[in-house]
Design a protein around this motif. Structure first.
Motif, PDB file in Angstrom:
ATOM      1  N   MET A 196      -8.449  -5.358   1.544  1.00  0.00           N
ATOM      2  CA  MET A 196      -7.287  -5.409   0.680  1.00  0.00           C
ATOM      3  C   MET A 196      -7.384  -6.618  -0.240  1.00  0.00           C
ATOM      4  O   MET A 196      -7.831  -7.677   0.164  1.00  0.00           O
ATOM      5  CB  MET A 196      -6.013  -5.567   1.496  1.00  0.00           C
ATOM      6  N   ARG A 197      -6.941  -6.412  -1.449  1.00  0.00           N
ATOM      7  CA  ARG A 197      -6.848  -7.539  -2.376  1.00  0.00           C
ATOM      8  C   ARG A 197      -5.420  -7.583  -2.906  1.00  0.00           C
ATOM      9  O   ARG A 197      -4.749  -6.564  -3.014  1.00  0.00           O
ATOM     10  CB  ARG A 197      -7.860  -7.423  -3.496  1.00  0.00           C
ATOM     11  N   THR A 198      -4.966  -8.775  -3.195  1.00  0.00           N
ATOM     12  CA  THR A 198      -3.617  -8.942  -3.718  1.00  0.00           C
ATOM     13  C   THR A 198      -3.697  -9.141  -5.221  1.00  0.00           C
ATOM     14  O   THR A 198      -4.566  -9.848  -5.727  1.00  0.00           O
ATOM     15  CB  THR A 198      -2.902 -10.139  -3.060  1.00  0.00           C
TER      16      THR A 198
ATOM     17  N   ARG B 236      -1.604 -10.509  -8.426  1.00  0.00           N
ATOM     18  CA  ARG B 236      -0.481 -11.392  -8.721  1.00  0.00           C
ATOM     19  C   ARG B 236      -0.281 -11.554 -10.216  1.00  0.00           C
ATOM     20  O   ARG B 236      -1.215 -11.437 -11.000  1.00  0.00           O
ATOM     21  CB  ARG B 236      -0.707 -12.770  -8.094  1.00  0.00           C
TER      22      ARG B 236
ATOM     23  N   LEU C 162       3.597 -11.926  -6.174  1.00  0.00           N
ATOM     24  CA  LEU C 162       2.810 -10.790  -5.718  1.00  0.00           C
ATOM     25  C   LEU C 162       3.325  -9.519  -6.393  1.00  0.00           C
ATOM     26  O   LEU C 162       4.505  -9.189  -6.298  1.00  0.00           O
ATOM     27  CB  LEU C 162       2.920 -10.643  -4.197  1.00  0.00           C
TER      28      LEU C 162
ATOM     29  N   ARG D 262      -0.543  -4.860  -3.521  1.00  0.00           N
ATOM     30  CA  ARG D 262      -1.804  -4.977  -2.793  1.00  0.00           C
ATOM     31  C   ARG D 262      -2.549  -3.671  -2.965  1.00  0.00           C
ATOM     32  O   ARG D 262      -1.955  -2.607  -2.974  1.00  0.00           O
ATOM     33  CB  ARG D 262      -1.555  -5.244  -1.323  1.00  0.00           C
TER      34      ARG D 262
END
Length: 55
Positions: A1-3, A5, A11, A14
């Motif tokens: 998983m990458r967030t 922003r 945020l 995801r």
């Protein structure tokens, strides 16, 4: 998983590492910035390979 922003560090969402983020626009709930995501241009299969656009 990458967030993912916003520039204000809120945020946005995801996504899976393999998820395609092309053609997506999200408005930040905090600062109101419209964040646009477009597909990245593919990298050459081998180093030094000519670009397809330039022959």
């Amino acid at each position: 998983m990458r967030t993912i922003r916003c520039s204000c560090n809120v945020l946005l969402f995801r996504a899976a590492a393999t998820a395609r983020l092309d053609g997506i626009e999200i408005k930040c709930r905090r600062c109101g910035t419209i964040n646009r995501f477009r597909a990245e241009s593919p990298s050459p299969e081998r180093p030094g390979a000519p670009d397809q656009d330039h022959g």
